[in-house]
Every structure is written in structure tokens, then in C-alpha cells.
Design a protein around this motif. Structure first.
Motif, PDB file in Angstrom:
ATOM      1  N   UNK A  77      63.487  17.138  35.452  1.00  0.00           N
ATOM      2  CA  UNK A  77      63.284  16.263  36.617  1.00  0.00           C
ATOM      3  C   UNK A  77      63.109  17.065  37.914  1.00  0.00           C
ATOM      4  N   UNK A  78      62.452  18.208  37.794  1.00  0.00           N
ATOM      5  CA  UNK A  78      62.223  19.074  38.962  1.00  0.00           C
ATOM      6  C   UNK A  78      60.857  19.723  38.790  1.00  0.00           C
ATOM      7  N   UNK A  79      59.939  19.503  39.719  1.00  0.00           N
ATOM      8  CA  UNK A  79      58.557  19.939  39.563  1.00  0.00           C
ATOM      9  C   UNK A  79      58.301  21.365  40.042  1.00  0.00           C
ATOM     10  N   UNK A  80      59.234  21.953  40.784  1.00  0.00           N
ATOM     11  CA  UNK A  80      59.022  23.295  41.311  1.00  0.00           C
ATOM     12  C   UNK A  80      59.762  24.324  40.460  1.00  0.00           C
ATOM     13  N   UNK A  81      59.338  24.449  39.208  1.00  0.00           N
ATOM     14  CA  UNK A  81      59.987  25.401  38.305  1.00  0.00           C
ATOM     15  C   UNK A  81      59.717  26.839  38.756  1.00  0.00           C
ATOM     16  N   UNK A  82      60.746  27.677  38.842  1.00  0.00           N
ATOM     17  CA  UNK A  82      60.551  29.059  39.306  1.00  0.00           C
ATOM     18  C   UNK A  82      59.889  29.927  38.246  1.00  0.00           C
ATOM     19  N   UNK A  83      59.056  30.875  38.715  1.00  0.00           N
ATOM     20  CA  UNK A  83      58.384  31.821  37.837  1.00  0.00           C
ATOM     21  C   UNK A  83      58.592  33.233  38.369  1.00  0.00           C
ATOM     22  N   UNK A  84      58.767  34.171  37.459  1.00  0.00           N
ATOM     23  CA  UNK A  84      58.898  35.573  37.851  1.00  0.00           C
ATOM     24  C   UNK A  84      58.115  36.426  36.867  1.00  0.00           C
ATOM     25  N   UNK A  85      57.447  37.456  37.384  1.00  0.00           N
ATOM     26  CA  UNK A  85      56.699  38.359  36.509  1.00  0.00           C
ATOM     27  C   UNK A  85      56.770  39.785  37.047  1.00  0.00           C
ATOM     28  N   UNK A  86      56.636  40.728  36.131  1.00  0.00           N
ATOM     29  CA  UNK A  86      56.580  42.149  36.472  1.00  0.00           C
ATOM     30  C   UNK A  86      55.370  42.748  35.763  1.00  0.00           C
ATOM     31  N   UNK A  87      54.639  43.598  36.469  1.00  0.00           N
ATOM     32  CA  UNK A  87      53.420  44.174  35.911  1.00  0.00           C
ATOM     33  C   UNK A  87      53.293  45.629  36.345  1.00  0.00           C
ATOM     34  N   UNK A  88      52.808  46.466  35.444  1.00  0.00           N
ATOM     35  CA  UNK A  88      52.591  47.870  35.747  1.00  0.00           C
ATOM     36  C   UNK A  88      51.142  48.238  35.448  1.00  0.00           C
ATOM     37  N   UNK A  89      50.574  49.103  36.291  1.00  0.00           N
ATOM     38  CA  UNK A  89      49.172  49.489  36.213  1.00  0.00           C
ATOM     39  C   UNK A  89      49.086  50.954  35.787  1.00  0.00           C
ATOM     40  N   UNK A  90      48.344  51.226  34.745  1.00  0.00           N
ATOM     41  CA  UNK A  90      48.155  52.587  34.246  1.00  0.00           C
ATOM     42  C   UNK A  90      46.671  52.928  34.278  1.00  0.00           C
ATOM     43  N   UNK A  91      46.319  53.923  35.083  1.00  0.00           N
ATOM     44  CA  UNK A  91      44.908  54.302  35.186  1.00  0.00           C
ATOM     45  C   UNK A  91      44.539  55.257  34.058  1.00  0.00           C
ATOM     46  N   UNK A  92      43.358  55.040  33.478  1.00  0.00           N
ATOM     47  CA  UNK A  92      42.860  55.881  32.390  1.00  0.00           C
ATOM     48  C   UNK A  92      41.487  56.406  32.786  1.00  0.00           C
TER      49      UNK A  92
END
Length: 231
Positions: free
Chosen positions: A157-172
Motif C-alpha cells: 500500500x505504498x507506491x514509492x518503493x525505494x530502489x538502490x543499485x551499485x555499478x562498476x565500470x571496467x575499461x577494456x
């Protein structure tokens, strides 16, 4: 904990994280604003397509950093596992040095993602290969591998569900420029309007890695998505 207490707690945590992120004056070099409009078309249970227009501002949200148009597609290979790809045309505002102006870039990307649920939590993992190059410039492509993990908590009954993400970038690619280049942390939420689309809000921190003077960029973002389903 009662639901009436969880809701304001989530909002408070979101605001505190944003304030904390944007208050790091010593290491922060810039504050950016990202805004986007997306049109999504669901052809069937397997295929979906998306067209996105995005504008980015930098210099403490005072100048245009660039803008792009992206067309992407996604295919559900098996349950919870998707593959996809995208094409992006970008105009980047180069406002440093003697030669300034907009530069044109082309990028393509390939994705593989997996999503599953554990009770009220949704977890998603994404692997992305991206390749970007500047038009009319004889130079090697900027290639990256990106690994992302995210989590979303579904509050009843709550429309603003929290989201969290982590991302790492590796150059090749080129031997003298390989390695992990930056990481990205994002906290956000979405609100869905019936028949009118979805609005998303997020705050993000990006920090360079393996640099003598690493740059930290804080970002606030606003996105709107309208979805069309094939009947």
C-alpha cells in the motif's frame, strides 16, 4: 514495525542520502542534472522496445553537458532472464580548451540481465558491454564492461518503493588504458500514474578510480516513461 512508520522512514532515508551526497564539498567537483523522456512499447511477453531522449546538465546544473537519442530492444530469453541491445547518438558539449563546441558520438551496447524476488525484495543483476566512438575521428573505440546489482523493496500500500543499485565500470581495449575507471551508486524511486505513465526520481554518486585526482560527481535525475502495450 508498523507500516505508518515505515513510509516516512523510507522518505527520510532517501532525503538524508541525497543531502549527504551533495554536501561533500571537499571531494565533489560537480553537480549534474539528468532528465529523460522514454517511450516504451511492449510487443508481446517476449519483446519490448524503447525510445529515449535525455538531456544532461553539468557545472552545478548551469550548462548543457550533452544530450542523446537512444533506441533499444529487450528480449525475454527464459523466465527472469533477458538480453538486449541499444544504439545511441550523443552530442557532447566540449567547453574546455582552445577548440570548443559540440562533438558527435555513436554508442552501441549489449545487455544480459536476471531478476528474481525474495519475499518483498526484488534483486536484479545486469552485465553490459558498451562501445563508444566519436564521428570523424580516427581513434580507437572506448569500450567498457559494466557490472550492476540492484535491489528494490516492495512496501504494501505504498507506491514509492525505494530502489538502490551499485555499478562498476571496467575499461577494456588499449593496454595502457585498461582497468576499473569508476563506480556508481544510485538511490531512487518511481511513481506510477494510472494511464499517464511513470515518473522516477533518483540521486546518484559517481567516483573515478585509479586516477591521481579522482573526480566525484553527484547527480540528481528525473525521468518520465510512458508504456504502450500491444493488444
Amino acid at each position: 514495525m508498523a507500516l505508518s512508520k515505515i513510509k516516512p522512514l523510507c522518505v527520510t532515508v532517501f532525503l538524508l542520502c541525497c543531502v549527504y551526497s551533495f554536501s561533500q564539498n571537499e571531494d565533489t567537483k560537480d553537480l549534474e542534472g539528468w532528465s529523460s523522456i522514454r517511450l516504451k512499447y511492449k510487443l508481446n511477453k517476449k519483446w519490448s522496445f524503447e525510445l529515449e531522449e535525455q538531456l544532461r546538465l553539468d557545472e552545478d546544473i548551469s550548462e548543457i553537458s550533452g544530450y542523446f537519442t537512444q533506441l533499444s530492444a529487450e528480449y525475454t530469453l527464459i523466465k527472469n532472464f533477458k538480453i538486449g541491445g541499444g544504439l545511441r547518438f550523443t552530442r557532447v558539449n566540449d567547453n574546455e580548451g582552445k577548440v570548443q563546441g559540440y562533438e558527435n558520438y555513436f554508442r552501441f551496447q549489449l545487455d544480459a540481465s536476471y531478476k528474481h524476488k525474495i519475499n518483498n525484495f526484488s534483486l536484479i543483476y545486469r552485465f553490459r558491454y558498451q562501445n563508444r566512438n566519436e564521428f570523424s575521428v580516427d581513434d580507437y573505440a572506448n569500450q567498457k564492461l559494466r557490472l550492476k546489482a540492484g535491489i528494490e523493496y516492495n512496501i504494501k500500500n505504498w507506491k514509492l518503493d525505494p530502489k538502490f543499485s551499485a555499478e562498476i565500470f571496467n575499461r577494456i581495449g588499449e593496454a595502457d588504458d585498461r582497468g576499473f575507471k569508476k563506480y556508481r551508486l544510485t538511490l531512487g524511486t518511481d511513481y506510477k500514474f494510472e494511464k499517464l505513465g511513470t515518473i522516477g526520481l533518483f540521486c546518484r554518486m559517481e567516483e573515478e578510480l585509479n586516477e591521481t585526482m579522482p573526480k566525484t560527481t553527484n547527480i540528481i535525475g528525473l525521468k518520465y516513461t510512458y508504456t504502450i502495450k500491444n493488444k
